[in-house]
Design a protein around this motif. Structure first.
Motif, PDB file in Angstrom:
ATOM      1  N   ASP A 187       3.975  -7.332  15.694  1.00  0.00           N
ATOM      2  CA  ASP A 187       3.064  -7.903  15.045  1.00  0.00           C
ATOM      3  C   ASP A 187       3.489  -8.321  13.684  1.00  0.00           C
ATOM      4  O   ASP A 187       4.245  -7.632  12.806  1.00  0.00           O
ATOM      5  N   HIS A 188       3.685  -9.795  13.558  1.00  0.00           N
ATOM      6  CA  HIS A 188       4.540 -10.243  12.289  1.00  0.00           C
ATOM      7  C   HIS A 188       3.456 -11.041  11.362  1.00  0.00           C
ATOM      8  O   HIS A 188       4.011 -11.980  10.843  1.00  0.00           O
ATOM      9  N   ARG A 189       2.196 -10.550  11.455  1.00  0.00           N
ATOM     10  CA  ARG A 189       1.114 -11.331  10.486  1.00  0.00           C
ATOM     11  C   ARG A 189       1.132 -10.920   9.067  1.00  0.00           C
ATOM     12  O   ARG A 189       1.265 -11.623   8.021  1.00  0.00           O
ATOM     13  N   GLY A 190       1.589  -9.777   8.737  1.00  0.00           N
ATOM     14  CA  GLY A 190       1.360  -8.942   7.359  1.00  0.00           C
ATOM     15  C   GLY A 190       2.878  -9.463   6.688  1.00  0.00           C
ATOM     16  O   GLY A 190       3.702 -10.277   7.128  1.00  0.00           O
ATOM     17  N   GLU A 191       2.664  -9.397   5.065  1.00  0.00           N
ATOM     18  CA  GLU A 191       3.650  -9.466   4.418  1.00  0.00           C
ATOM     19  C   GLU A 191       3.804  -8.372   3.224  1.00  0.00           C
ATOM     20  O   GLU A 191       2.935  -7.633   3.319  1.00  0.00           O
ATOM     21  N   GLY A 192       5.133  -7.948   2.916  1.00  0.00           N
ATOM     22  CA  GLY A 192       5.417  -7.110   1.991  1.00  0.00           C
ATOM     23  C   GLY A 192       5.255  -5.752   2.858  1.00  0.00           C
ATOM     24  O   GLY A 192       5.302  -5.586   3.807  1.00  0.00           O
ATOM     25  N   VAL A 193       4.612  -4.630   2.022  1.00  0.00           N
ATOM     26  CA  VAL A 193       4.477  -3.393   2.491  1.00  0.00           C
ATOM     27  C   VAL A 193       3.266  -3.477   3.806  1.00  0.00           C
ATOM     28  O   VAL A 193       3.486  -2.917   4.903  1.00  0.00           O
ATOM     29  N   ALA A 194       2.279  -4.495   3.692  1.00  0.00           N
ATOM     30  CA  ALA A 194       1.481  -4.498   4.767  1.00  0.00           C
ATOM     31  C   ALA A 194       1.999  -5.102   6.099  1.00  0.00           C
ATOM     32  O   ALA A 194       1.425  -4.674   7.137  1.00  0.00           O
ATOM     33  N   ALA A 195       3.190  -5.545   6.171  1.00  0.00           N
ATOM     34  CA  ALA A 195       3.905  -5.915   7.267  1.00  0.00           C
ATOM     35  C   ALA A 195       4.345  -4.838   8.039  1.00  0.00           C
ATOM     36  O   ALA A 195       4.452  -4.928   9.158  1.00  0.00           O
ATOM     37  N   ALA A 196       4.333  -3.419   7.610  1.00  0.00           N
ATOM     38  CA  ALA A 196       4.669  -2.548   8.153  1.00  0.00           C
ATOM     39  C   ALA A 196       3.770  -1.984   9.367  1.00  0.00           C
ATOM     40  O   ALA A 196       4.052  -1.198  10.383  1.00  0.00           O
ATOM     41  N   SER A 213      -0.429  -3.102  11.409  1.00  0.00           N
ATOM     42  CA  SER A 213      -1.297  -3.877  11.820  1.00  0.00           C
ATOM     43  C   SER A 213      -2.701  -3.788  11.134  1.00  0.00           C
ATOM     44  O   SER A 213      -2.933  -2.915  10.928  1.00  0.00           O
ATOM     45  N   LEU A 214      -3.198  -5.361  10.841  1.00  0.00           N
ATOM     46  CA  LEU A 214      -4.473  -5.384  10.312  1.00  0.00           C
ATOM     47  C   LEU A 214      -5.299  -5.261  11.419  1.00  0.00           C
ATOM     48  O   LEU A 214      -5.340  -5.936  12.267  1.00  0.00           O
ATOM     49  N   GLY A 215      -6.753  -4.580  11.408  1.00  0.00           N
ATOM     50  CA  GLY A 215      -7.612  -4.233  12.257  1.00  0.00           C
ATOM     51  C   GLY A 215      -8.654  -5.605  12.353  1.00  0.00           C
ATOM     52  O   GLY A 215      -8.490  -6.441  11.592  1.00  0.00           O
ATOM     53  N   ASP A 216      -9.391  -5.318  13.560  1.00  0.00           N
ATOM     54  CA  ASP A 216     -10.236  -6.574  13.870  1.00  0.00           C
ATOM     55  C   ASP A 216     -11.257  -6.744  12.514  1.00  0.00           C
ATOM     56  O   ASP A 216     -11.808  -8.022  12.503  1.00  0.00           O
ATOM     57  N   ASP A 217     -11.472  -5.658  11.931  1.00  0.00           N
ATOM     58  CA  ASP A 217     -12.537  -5.777  10.814  1.00  0.00           C
ATOM     59  C   ASP A 217     -11.927  -6.539   9.629  1.00  0.00           C
ATOM     60  O   ASP A 217     -12.822  -6.783   8.566  1.00  0.00           O
ATOM     61  N   GLY A 218     -10.506  -6.866   9.590  1.00  0.00           N
ATOM     62  CA  GLY A 218     -10.026  -7.654   8.564  1.00  0.00           C
ATOM     63  C   GLY A 218      -9.670  -6.941   7.148  1.00  0.00           C
ATOM     64  O   GLY A 218      -9.422  -7.356   6.313  1.00  0.00           O
ATOM     65  N   VAL A 219      -9.861  -5.461   7.170  1.00  0.00           N
ATOM     66  CA  VAL A 219      -9.708  -4.517   6.232  1.00  0.00           C
ATOM     67  C   VAL A 219      -8.707  -3.472   6.569  1.00  0.00           C
ATOM     68  O   VAL A 219      -7.757  -3.225   5.857  1.00  0.00           O
ATOM     69  N   SER A 220      -9.025  -2.783   7.753  1.00  0.00           N
ATOM     70  CA  SER A 220      -8.399  -1.713   8.210  1.00  0.00           C
ATOM     71  C   SER A 220      -6.849  -1.759   8.449  1.00  0.00           C
ATOM     72  O   SER A 220      -6.330  -2.950   8.944  1.00  0.00           O
ATOM     73  N   LEU A 221      -5.932  -1.114   7.745  1.00  0.00           N
ATOM     74  CA  LEU A 221      -4.472  -0.823   8.028  1.00  0.00           C
ATOM     75  C   LEU A 221      -4.326   0.301   8.751  1.00  0.00           C
ATOM     76  O   LEU A 221      -4.580   1.384   8.195  1.00  0.00           O
ATOM     77  N   ASN A 267      -3.071   1.932   2.580  1.00  0.00           N
ATOM     78  CA  ASN A 267      -3.956   1.946   3.767  1.00  0.00           C
ATOM     79  C   ASN A 267      -5.122   2.864   3.645  1.00  0.00           C
ATOM     80  O   ASN A 267      -5.799   3.175   4.963  1.00  0.00           O
ATOM     81  N   GLY A 268      -5.240   3.640   2.835  1.00  0.00           N
ATOM     82  CA  GLY A 268      -6.405   4.624   2.582  1.00  0.00           C
ATOM     83  C   GLY A 268      -5.940   6.068   3.339  1.00  0.00           C
ATOM     84  O   GLY A 268      -7.007   6.682   3.266  1.00  0.00           O
ATOM     85  N   VAL A 269      -4.837   6.254   3.931  1.00  0.00           N
ATOM     86  CA  VAL A 269      -4.630   7.520   4.300  1.00  0.00           C
ATOM     87  C   VAL A 269      -4.313   8.417   3.282  1.00  0.00           C
ATOM     88  O   VAL A 269      -3.775   8.313   2.322  1.00  0.00           O
TER      89      VAL A 269
END
Length: 389
Positions: A67-76, A78-86, A266-268
């Motif tokens: 998955d190469h969609r994210g940038e920065g920390v979020a690139a670690a 995947s973003l979920g189908d809901d557009g929010v969850s990491l 990511n809310g964990v």
């Protein structure tokens, strides 16, 4: 390879077969084999809750099946189908995943081995393929019956599955869901996912020549006298085996630190500890805490960020991380990405120190040579990505 697009059939399955659109008449089903059906399913975003995410979203065939969609920390992650969850773990590459053996305990080595996902929790590819659609922070479907209902919206899927798995396949949601997963697994076992086309493979066939730096890296990688690489990242016991996957598929704790920056977004829960193999329902041994499956190194140079939690951005950082176990040099005790000392392992006490502390310290020339060799493991279709890294 088809481009990554949602299934053009749409919710109503109204698309005419491609041959009919071209003016030809044929009784041949659109998906005559499990592999062909699996390919269509792999790219179909209609099978997610919001119809936005497919297998190929997190396992992009143009990016080494990661998955190469994210940038920065979020690139670690995947973003979920809901557009929010990491998520909390990096999506492993689907390339060469077919070679991971079924999950199990190997008496000879006294280690758990194989399976799919970082903790081996699914025995095989079909099990892995069936996971993401039902994961609430991935594709987000509520249950198997709802997924099967989406399949039935596509008349081509219905025709193919009945032809391949029997006319009554849709009488039972469990069976239909399993057939879907088996089809995706069949596609993932095609040559497309494992072409063995890298410079390394061409070198073995005499069709490519290594630079001096790449050759030094190759010698170091396979020499247990000078590095610890091949202790875990060699399946075949020959340095010239054409089917080498660069993983023994065992589980080890190498002391990967928590990805603190990721956990902040990511809310964990801050107190959560990813115990790796111990989170596999089949394992209850406390000694399994912190162990993760050894990944293949095929395409490793273009599939960062690295480690199960994407905590390191650069491949050279990974090699330096390993070298810290053997080097007393002060600079080796610092993470070059943060200019801070390496963070402590997320799980301590179960480290594979016998493997990690095997071999002497490496100087910068040898570090660079190993990285250069790892770059030669890039499939030909991704070699252009090396320039972008």
């Amino acid at each position: 390879m088809r481009p990554f697009l949602p299934n053009p059939a749409g919710p109503a399955g109204a698309m005419l077969p491609l041959l009919l659109l071209a003016g030809a008449v044929s009784a041949e089903p659109l998906y005559p084999t499990p592999e062909a059906l699996g390919e269509a399913l792999f790219f179909d975003a209609e099978l997610s809750a919001n119809r936005t995410q497919a297998c190929a979203t997190c396992h992009d065939p143009s990016a080494g099946y990661v998955d190469h969609r994210g940038e920065g920390v979020a690139a670690a992650v995947s973003l979920g189908d809901d557009g929010v969850s990491l998520g909390d773990r990096n999506a492993p590459s689907a390339a060469y995943a077919m070679f991971s053996p079924e999950f199990g305990f190997v008496e000879k080595t006294n280690r758990w081995t194989g399976g799919q996902f970082h903790d081996g929790r699914e025995t095989d590819l079909a099990g892995q393929a069936g996971g993401p659609p039902l994961n609430p922070i991935e594709m987000g479907m509520p249950d198997k019956a709802r997924v099967v209902a989406r399949l039935r919206e596509n008349t081509d899927y219905v025709a193919a599955m009945q032809a391949l798995f029997g006319a009554a396949i849709f009488d039972d949601a469990e069976g239909a869901y399993g057939a879907m997963a088996e089809s995706i697994a069949a596609y993932e076992q095609t040559e497309e996912f494992a072409p063995f086309s890298s410079k390394y493979d061409r070198f073995l066939r005499g069709a490519a020549t290594f630079t001096d730096e790449e050759e030094l890296g190759r010698v170091l990688f396979f020499s247990e006298q000078f590095t610890n690489c091949a202790l875990c990242h060699q399946l075949r016991r020959s340095a010239i085996d054409p089917a080498e996957t660069f993983s023994n598929y065992e589980f080890h704790n190498i002391g990967v630190p928590e990805n603190v920056a990721l956990r902040e977004i990511n809310g964990v829960d801050a107190d959560f500890v990813d115990t790796g193999l111990l989170m596999n329902p089949a394992v209850d041994d406390p000694a399994a805490a912190g162990l993760f499956k050894v990944p293949t190194l095929r395409n490793v140079a273009v599939t960062g960020p690295y480690m199960h939690n994407g905590v390191f951005e650069d491949l050279r950082t990974v090699v330096l991380f390993y070298d810290k176990y053997n080097s007393r040099a002060e600079k080796r005790q610092f993470n070059p990405e943060t200019d801070q000392p390496w963070r402590v392992p997320e799980v301590d006490g179960t480290l594979s120190l016998n493997e990690l502390e095997h071999g002497p310290a490496l100087d910068d020339q040898r570090i660079d040579a190993i990285v250069a060799f790892l770059e030669t493991l890039t499939d030909a279709r991704y070699e252009h990505l090396l320039d972008a890294e």
